[in-house]
Design a protein around this motif. Structure first.
Motif, PDB file in Angstrom:
ATOM      1  N   ARG A 464     -23.660  72.035 -72.094  1.00 30.57           N
ATOM      2  CA  ARG A 464     -22.562  71.416 -72.833  1.00 30.57           C
ATOM      3  C   ARG A 464     -22.073  70.169 -72.096  1.00 30.57           C
ATOM      4  NH1 ARG A 464     -18.566  73.395 -76.426  1.00 30.57           N
ATOM      5  NH2 ARG A 464     -16.579  72.298 -76.321  1.00 30.57           N
ATOM      6  N   THR A 466     -19.096  67.208 -72.200  1.00 24.55           N
ATOM      7  CA  THR A 466     -17.801  66.802 -72.751  1.00 24.55           C
ATOM      8  C   THR A 466     -17.496  65.386 -72.295  1.00 24.55           C
ATOM      9  OG1 THR A 466     -17.007  69.085 -72.676  1.00 24.55           O
ATOM     10  CG2 THR A 466     -15.358  67.356 -72.911  1.00 24.55           C
ATOM     11  N   SER A 487     -11.758  63.598 -77.594  1.00 25.15           N
ATOM     12  CA  SER A 487     -12.908  63.939 -76.754  1.00 25.15           C
ATOM     13  C   SER A 487     -14.087  64.297 -77.652  1.00 25.15           C
ATOM     14  CB  SER A 487     -12.590  65.099 -75.817  1.00 25.15           C
ATOM     15  OG  SER A 487     -12.323  66.280 -76.543  1.00 25.15           O
ATOM     16  N   SER A 489     -17.718  66.642 -77.761  1.00 23.96           N
ATOM     17  CA  SER A 489     -18.484  67.733 -77.153  1.00 23.96           C
ATOM     18  C   SER A 489     -19.864  67.797 -77.785  1.00 23.96           C
ATOM     19  CB  SER A 489     -17.772  69.079 -77.341  1.00 23.96           C
ATOM     20  OG  SER A 489     -16.558  69.105 -76.647  1.00 23.96           O
TER      21      SER A 489
END
Length: 861
Positions: A464, A466, A487, A489
């Motif tokens: 992942r 971010t 943000s 992701s």
């Protein structure tokens, strides 16, 4: 002839027992409640506030009373449990031990000889400790106190005065009886309230005076409204906030004062708003000067400040968009990654909002420990220098979590998960997280011939990334400004399971945007969410869904397809398919005695349709948007609401591409990608939760939920993973998970699911004593099929008349609060069961034998 019966119906017998227990408790309450009350003292059993002849139940006003009654004490049928526990303790335990044990030397010698001196002393100490525990756990009797009662009356006078009843009158009466009990009644006469009239400003600083028309336009003090102290407090805070954000760096609430005049005004309040000049205190002098507006002269960012390097010189310096960046080592961040998080700009007027937004954004980056923002005044030109000091966290952090678990699938299982977090991976304050999980377990019924103990395994991994901004080729700052902490992701995960259900492999990918328009609102846009699920062991379908197999076997025996002593899994046929599959094929191709008009034929057909849907591979390519508004201020807030809305659309992009490219369809008329028919549907969910604080650790909580998923285009049903279910510890607690519905059908499937759901819950939570809490609840709801390929009328929602199939469960719960989480046990009873015949739905199985016991962590909503 009339005949009497000496044996009660079990229901009435249980009721009689409950009544007997209640009577005994009430008897104990009346007899022992004053056990520790001295002669001449009186236990307060009730405080009543009467306002203009009406008894008040408002918690806010009743909380003004200083001398509360004991917990559980009420005017009618009170049971002060904590007081009774306290009464069990001996007030003079040491004297009792001395008189009954220690004073008799022969008794002491015998006990020491029998046990030992050490054990003897431990027995005495344990009795003292238990006595002390009773006192700590219990609650001492609340004895009537004249001074506290008078103080309560004064506090009531002050309260009503603060709400505009300046001429209120408060007196009290105390009723004492011969049983050492006392009741206090406070009588309040409000008289005519005062209302606001004129507001006259007296502002000393010219700069503030020039802004008066701007900040007074939104005043909370409205002419004609009743006087309320809270409005003046809030107005003071509002004016202070406005001026602090308008550049008045040294301003504070202490400079704002309200003076009111009510003399000969016919119940009108004339208000003077006074804002004084700034007071500068020196060592031996005081200077009074007008307030000035400050601007930001410079913004300095120190990127690697910490205690260890505080004496080291700065070696790396750069300037980016009027921001000065300093580092004692080589700068590890791209300047833009840091300056994008700063809302304090060179040349701007000072603003508290810019400071708080900068603090929040820097915290959201999760790159630094406790960002520090300092303003240094430059007196010669009325400017401020902003110094922002950042202490980076470690670049790498590793986690490892072992776990032991059991379930209905496995006797015992061991799982190991590990994760690596890498901060600032691309020098833009990004966070990369790599995690993996491995699990092994032993099934409850290992397959015949398996010699290994651990026959269940699961492996998976996830990566992942971010990014602390919206990763997009387009400029989005006008639509979603950076103060909303946007943000991005991106994640990719894969898992593989063996000997769990049908076994499966899954692969998923996600590209998501997150932002926060306000303190209470969270928005999430999953731009691309791809899930691929491949079932590996579909031949084990009837080994997992045994109820379906048993239904087939029973039908096969009834029509003579197999002998009564035989079962379909006896492989007597030479075929690559299981005997159960062969039987289904024979029924649906009319090779048995069943015809399409028979109920058993429909049962077989439904089992086959369900099997096809649950064994098919799924490809879900969706886009969704989530909106959440959470008004809860903190974990102690019990008066708030939460609203959540989600909408999801799947398959549209793949359908459009398939149409444009002229892709071929399979035999069922569906497009395929990688030999899998992709799902196409639209789904939406609405969830609303409301808490009402009743005071004294009593909370009334409500939840309402509705969800629907409609297949279309390339699908005629919803994937199992996206369907709805009912029942379980967080749903309708009178049914176990997946056991309720659909509709009024009396389904025997292991997992009942559908594409439409309604749910309502109401729960009153109350404190019993200490960390123990109780609850009474009512749950209502069900699932239905609608606008899909299910044709069973009992399972489908056809019109509003289908609402009669809403199931109702009620019950009670016991919870223990560990402060950081709550363990709860809820007992649910089937109050209205739509699967029963219409005349037998209410209280059909309303007993402990058919109750469902749910164990959960934290509250259900």
């Amino acid at each position: 002839m009339y005949q009497s019966h000496s044996i009660l119906n079990p229901k009435y017998k249980l009721l009689a027992q409950l009544v007997l227990v209640t009577v005994c408790l009430l008897f104990l309450s009346s007899c022992n409640v004053v056990k520790r009350v001295k002669d001449g003292d009186h236990l307060i059993t009730d405080n009543t506030i009467v306002e203009d002849g009406n008894t008040l139940m408002t918690e806010r006003i009743n909380n003004i009373v200083i001398q509360k009654t004991n917990s559980g004490m009420r005017k009618f049928f009170g049971l002060p449990l904590k007081l009774h526990i306290y009464n069990l303790a001996r007030p003079n335990i040491d004297s009792i031990l001395e008189a009954n044990v220690l004073s008799d030397s022969l008794k002491v010698k015998r006990r020491i000889a029998l046990f030992s001196e050490k054990q003897f002393n431990k027995q005495l100490e344990s009795r003292r400790n238990f006595n002390a525990w009773l006192k700590r756990t219990g609650e001492a009797p609340v004895i009537y106190n004249e001074d506290k009662t008078e103080k309560t009356a004064n506090n009531l006078r002050k309260y009503y005065y603060s709400k505009g009843w300046f001429n209120n009158e408060v007196n009290y009466q105390v009723e004492k009886d011969s049983n050492k009990l006392a009741q206090v009644t406070y009588n309040v006469i409000k008289h005519t309230p005062y209302v606001l009239d004129s507001i006259n400003p007296y502002i000393s600083s010219p700069k503030i005076d020039s802004l008066y028309p701007k900040f007074i336009s939104n005043s909370l003090l409205k002419k004609g409204e009743q006087y309320d102290d809270d409005n003046f407090i809030n107005e003071r805070e509002r004016i202070n906030t406005f001026l602090r954000n308008a550049g008045f760096y040294h301003f504070g609430q202490d400079y704002i004062r309200f003076e009111i005049d009510t003399i000969s005004t016919n119940h009108k309040v004339h208000t003077d708003l006074k804002i004084a000049n700034r007071v500068i205190r020196g060592e031996d002098s005081v200077t009074i000067v007008p307030f000035k507006i400050y601007k930001i002269k410079e913004v300095n960012i120190f990127t690697d400040s910490n205690f260890e390097n505080r004496f080291l010189p700065i070696t790396d310096t750069t300037t980016h968009r009027n921001y000065n960046l300093y580092s004692k080592n080589k700068l590890k961040y791209r300047p833009k990654a840091l300056t994008d998080a700063i809302f304090i700009n060179k040349g701007d007027t000072y603003s508290d909002i810019a400071r708080s937004r900068t603090q929040r954004y820097l915290n959201d980056l999760q790159m630094f420990r406790y960002p520090d923002i300092e303003f240094v005044e430059n007196e010669e030109d009325t400017t401020l220098t902003a110094n922002i000091r950042l202490e980076p966290k470690k670049k790498y952090s590793l986690s490892f979590e072992p776990e032991i678990n059991t379930s209905n699938i496995q006797k015992i299982g061991f799982s190991f998960s590990t994760g690596l977090k890498i901060r600032n991976v691309f020098r833009g304050a990004e966070t990369l997280e790599i995690s993996g999980v491995a699990a092994i377990g032993a099934s409850q019924d290992p397959a015949a011939g398996e010699s290994r103990f651990f026959d269940i395994n699961e492996f998976g991994g996830n990566i992942r990334l971010t990014i602390p901004r919206l990763f997009s080729p387009f400029k989005t700052t006008k639509i979603i400004p950076k103060f909303m902490s946007p943000s991005t992701s991106m994640s990719l995960s894969a898992t593989s399971q063996q000997n769990i259900g049908l076994d499966k492999q899954s692969l998923s990918g996600l590209f998501s945007y997150n932002w926060y328009p306000s303190k209470t609102v969270t928005n999430t846009l999953d731009l691309f969410n791809v899930n691929f699920i491949k079932n590996l062991n579909t031949s084990n379908y009837f080994g997992v869904y045994t109820n379906s197999f048993n239904s087939l076997n029973s039908i096969a025996e009834d029509i003579g397809y197999i002998a009564e002593d035989e079962e379909l899994y006896d492989d007597t046929l030479s075929t690559p398919y299981s005997p159960a599959d062969v039987f289904i094929s024979d029924v649906l191709t009319n090779n048995t005695s069943l015809t399409s008009d028979d109920d058993d034929y429909s049962t077989v057909q439904n089992i086959e349709e369900r099997k096809e849907r649950l064994t098919e591979d799924n490809l879900i390519f969706s886009t969704s948007f989530d909106y959440k508004k959470d008004k809860r201020k903190n974990i102690f807030d019990n008066d708030f609401s939460v609203f959540k809305w989600r909408i999801e659309s799947a398959g549209n992009l793949l359908s459009a591409i398939s149409n444009l490219t002229g892709a071929a369809k399979n035999d069922a008329g569906n497009y395929e990608v990688f030999d899998v028919a992709f799902s196409q549907y639209i789904k939406t969910e609405i969830d609303y939760i409301k808490y009402i604080d009743l005071g004294r650790q009593n909370v009334l909580a409500f939840r309402s939920y509705a969800g629907i998923a409609i297949p279309y285009g390339n699908s005629n049903s919803i994937p199992f993973a996206e369907s709805f279910f009912a029942g379980g510890p967080n749903d309708n607690r009178a049914w176990s998970a997946y056991n309720l519905g659909p509709g009024s059908s009396n389904s025997t499937n292991e997992f009942n699911e559908a594409n439409f759901k309604l749910h309502l819950s109401a729960e009153q939570r109350f404190n019993i004593f200490g960390q123990w809490h109780g609850a009474l609840f009512v749950d209502a709801g069900n699932i239905w099929n609608v606008l899909d390929n299910v044709t069973d009328e009992a399972s489908t929602f056809t019109s509003f008349s289908s609402l009669k199939d809403i199931a109702i469960g009620s019950g009670f719960g016991l919870r223990y609060d560990f402060d950081f989480f709550v363990v709860r046990l809820d007992t649910g009873f089937k109050t209205y069961d739509p699967s029963q015949t219409t005349s037998n739905r209410w209280f059909r199985n309303y007993n402990f034998t058919n109750a469902v016991y749910n164990i959960g962590i934290n509250y259900p909503f």
